[in-house]
Every structure is written in C-alpha cells, then in structure tokens.
Design a protein around this motif. Structure first.
Motif, short mmCIF file in Angstrom:
data_model
loop_
_atom_site.label_atom_id
_atom_site.label_comp_id
_atom_site.label_asym_id
_atom_site.label_seq_id
_atom_site.Cartn_x
_atom_site.Cartn_y
_atom_site.Cartn_z
N UNK A 167 0.81 -1.23 0.00
CA UNK A 167 0.00 0.00 0.00
C UNK A 167 0.84 1.27 0.00
N UNK A 168 2.05 1.22 0.55
CA UNK A 168 2.89 2.42 0.59
C UNK A 168 3.91 2.45 -0.55
N UNK A 169 3.80 1.51 -1.50
CA UNK A 169 4.71 1.48 -2.63
C UNK A 169 4.64 2.81 -3.40
N UNK A 170 5.75 3.56 -3.50
CA UNK A 170 5.71 4.88 -4.16
C UNK A 170 5.26 4.80 -5.62
N UNK A 171 5.64 3.72 -6.31
CA UNK A 171 5.26 3.59 -7.72
C UNK A 171 3.75 3.50 -7.88
N UNK A 172 3.11 2.82 -6.94
CA UNK A 172 1.65 2.67 -7.02
C UNK A 172 0.97 4.02 -6.79
N UNK A 173 1.47 4.81 -5.85
CA UNK A 173 0.91 6.14 -5.59
C UNK A 173 1.17 7.08 -6.76
N UNK A 174 2.36 7.00 -7.34
CA UNK A 174 2.67 7.87 -8.47
C UNK A 174 1.83 7.50 -9.69
N UNK A 175 1.45 6.24 -9.78
CA UNK A 175 0.58 5.80 -10.86
C UNK A 175 -0.77 6.54 -10.78
N UNK A 176 -1.33 6.57 -9.58
CA UNK A 176 -2.59 7.30 -9.39
C UNK A 176 -2.42 8.79 -9.59
N UNK A 177 -1.31 9.34 -9.09
CA UNK A 177 -1.05 10.77 -9.25
C UNK A 177 -0.85 11.11 -10.72
N UNK A 178 -0.17 10.24 -11.45
CA UNK A 178 0.06 10.47 -12.86
C UNK A 178 -1.23 10.49 -13.67
N UNK A 179 -2.18 9.64 -13.29
CA UNK A 179 -3.48 9.64 -13.97
C UNK A 179 -4.19 10.98 -13.77
N UNK A 180 -4.10 11.53 -12.57
CA UNK A 180 -4.73 12.82 -12.29
C UNK A 180 -4.00 13.95 -13.02
N UNK A 181 -2.67 13.88 -13.07
CA UNK A 181 -1.87 14.95 -13.66
C UNK A 181 -2.01 15.02 -15.18
N UNK A 182 -2.53 13.97 -15.78
CA UNK A 182 -2.75 13.99 -17.23
C UNK A 182 -3.70 15.12 -17.64
N UNK A 183 -4.57 15.50 -16.73
CA UNK A 183 -5.57 16.54 -17.04
C UNK A 183 -5.04 17.96 -16.82
N UNK A 184 -3.80 18.06 -16.31
CA UNK A 184 -3.24 19.36 -15.96
C UNK A 184 -2.25 19.82 -17.02
N UNK A 185 -2.38 21.06 -17.47
CA UNK A 185 -1.42 21.63 -18.41
C UNK A 185 -0.23 22.20 -17.64
N UNK A 186 0.97 21.81 -18.04
CA UNK A 186 2.18 22.32 -17.39
C UNK A 186 3.06 22.99 -18.44
N UNK A 187 3.92 23.93 -18.04
CA UNK A 187 4.78 24.63 -18.99
C UNK A 187 5.64 23.66 -19.81
N UNK A 188 5.93 24.06 -21.04
CA UNK A 188 6.72 23.20 -21.94
C UNK A 188 8.09 22.86 -21.37
N UNK A 189 8.71 23.84 -20.70
CA UNK A 189 10.04 23.59 -20.15
C UNK A 189 9.98 22.54 -19.05
N UNK A 190 8.92 22.55 -18.26
CA UNK A 190 8.75 21.54 -17.21
C UNK A 190 8.50 20.17 -17.84
N UNK A 191 7.68 20.17 -18.87
CA UNK A 191 7.39 18.92 -19.60
C UNK A 191 8.67 18.33 -20.18
N UNK A 192 9.50 19.19 -20.76
CA UNK A 192 10.77 18.76 -21.35
C UNK A 192 11.69 18.16 -20.29
N UNK A 193 11.84 18.86 -19.17
CA UNK A 193 12.71 18.38 -18.08
C UNK A 193 12.20 17.08 -17.49
N UNK A 194 10.88 16.98 -17.39
CA UNK A 194 10.27 15.77 -16.83
C UNK A 194 10.57 14.57 -17.72
#
Length: 305
Positions: A167-194
């Motif tokens: 339940x505390x596996x970071x990858x599992x939590x980031x998976x859920x967070x990543x699904x939510x973040x798909x709906x968020x627009x972020x600056x191109x430079x941040x996208x590039x660095x990511x």
C-alpha cells in the motif's frame, strides 16, 4: 531490425557499465541507488510517461493477463517439480521448490520491462506495461509470492506487513497521481525536463541491473534454474500470447503484454527468497541466467508477435 540493434547496444552497454561500476564501487552504492529509484526516480518517471500514454481500449485487461501468467507459471513449475520427482525418484527440498516456483511466476517487468517496451513499442502504449507491472506483477510478487514463500520456507509471514508494504509502494501512488496529472497543463520547459529525467531513470535502472548482476556469483544451480526459465520465458508467453486475440488484444498492445510476460525473473524473487529462507543460490542463478537468455528470446517474441 535497426530499432532492435539500437536497443541491444543501449541495453547491453548500460548493463555492462553498471556491471563494471558494481565491481569497483562500494557495495552500498547499488543499495542506495536502488532505494532512490524505488522512492523517487521510478515514481517520477511513471508520471512523466503516463502523460503521453494512450489509456483507451481494453487496457484494464493487462493486469488480468498478468495474473493469468503468474498462476500458469506457478502451476507449470509445480508440475515440473512433480514430474522431476517421479522420473528421478528424488524430491527437492521445500526451500528449493519455493525458489523454482517463484522464478517461474514473476518477471522483471519494471526495471527491465519498462525500457524495453519504451524502445521497441513506444510511449503510446507504455500504460499497458505500467498496468501489467503495478497492478499485476507487484501484487503477484508481494502477495501470492510471499504466501508461497512462507509456506515453502516453513515460516509464518506477517501479512499485515505485506499489505502495508504494497500500500505504501511509491510507484503505485505515483501511478494514481500520474493519472490525475494527465488533465493538468504544465509549462513546456517543465514537460521537457520531466521527460529527460524519466529517460535518465531508465538508463540508471539498466545500470542498477548490471550492478546487481556483478554481485551474483552462483552458477552451479543452472540445470534446476533452466526449468523455471523455460516456463517463465518460453512456455507462458507462448501459450498466453497465442490466446490474446480471444481477449481482443492485438497489435502493439499484444506485443507489450507478450514482452512483459517474457521478462526474466524479477529481483523481488531474490528478496523474497532471502527473507523466507528459500534456496538463495537457485534464485541468484535464475536471475543472472534469465538476463542473458533475454538477449536470445527477445527478437523471437518481436518476430512472432
């Protein structure tokens, strides 16, 4: 063919770099790198790759197929043990039986599977690999795998600790967070660095595999390990891969699933074997040999599927 050769150069090259560094650097380095990747690197890379992944279609069937592959691998390994006992009139120790079954069940669908999927199939279908690994392999290893290990190791597992670890596996939590973040627009430079950070994590993951392999010294259990590898890397992908069209999975998604099924045994099997007093030498041999066998089997699966 060009993509495959390029993958081999990167795959073998980075693993060899890690192997060399593992021989030269203190033994604490791979442990610290592994912890950093587990806690920080891999979770952030999951968020990055999820932003560009295609989540349409029957993607939720990926973990279901992962469980099917895990159970089939365990069943075939159990049959192999019984057949070997019948033919040779000798029964392997329970600790050895446990390691044989574990090595045939769960593959290295994260550290090794992710970079191979990204290189050969692309980011568009990377979510299929994520679903297979995080909702399939993770629970297969630390759920069913731990239950079997506690049985064959003759110890009683603390199932609350197992549940907590999942339940505390970071990858599992980031998976859920990543699904939510798909709906968020972020600056191109941040996208590039990511994105650049995510690919750096892939390279470090391959180097970590090399570091781990440099610490493995056991080869005398190869004949026994060969049975688990034949089941894990040949029989299971072939049997289930042929049936994928019946589930409506074809094309690139089918290729992702087959490649994930065909990965060598996961490093989690060694961790579990050490924790529950199973046959560590056998687990070590299966890990090292599986990584080498993959170089031969990978083009076969790409050709077949």
């Amino acid at each position: 063919m060009t993509n495959l050769l390029e993958l081999y150069v990167k795959l073998v090259g980075l693993v060899l770099v890690g192997f060399f560094l593992g021989r030269k650097l203190p033994t604490t380095v791979p442990n610290r790198l592994g912890k950093w990747l587990f806690s920080v690197g891999v979770p952030i890379s999951i968020v990055a790759f999820l932003r560009e992944a295609d989540l349409s279609g029957q993607i939720w069937i990926a973990p279901a197929i992962a469980y099917l592959a895990i159970f089939l691998g365990a069943f075939l390994a159990w049959l192999g043990i019984k057949g070997q006992a019948y033919l040779t009139n000798t029964i392997p120790q329970e600790s050895t039986q446990g390691s044989l079954i574990l090595a045939a069940m769960v593959g290295n669908t994260g550290y090794m599977g992710f970079p191979i999927i990204l290189a050969m199939v692309g980011k568009e279908y990377f979510a299929w690999a994520l679903f297979y690994d995080l909702l399939g392999s993770l629970f297969g290893a630390y759920g069913l795998g731990v239950v079997l290990a506690s049985h064959f190791g003759g110890s009683v597992g603390n199932y609350w600790q197992i549940t907590k670890a999942i339940s505390i596996n970071p990858a599992l939590w980031s998976f859920g967070f990543g699904l939510l973040l798909r709906q968020v627009n972020i600056p191109n430079v941040v996208e590039f660095c990511l994105e650049k950070f995510a690919w750096s994590v892939v390279a470090l993951s391959l180097m970590l595999i090399g570091m781990r392999l440099s610490q493995l010294n056991s080869w005398h259990r190869l004949p026994q390990a060969a049975m688990s590898l034949a089941i894990k890397m040949l029989l299971v992908p072939l049997v289930i891969g042929i049936t994928l069209p019946l589930f409506g999975v074809t094309g690139d998604p089918a290729q992702v699933i087959v490649l994930q099924m065909a990965m060598p045994p996961a490093f989690a099997t060694l961790v579990i074997a050490e924790t529950f007093n199973l046959d560590r030498d056998l687990a070590v041999t299966a890990l090292a040999m599986g990584a080498m066998v993959l170089l031969v089997t990978l083009p076969v699966w790409l050709w077949l599927f």
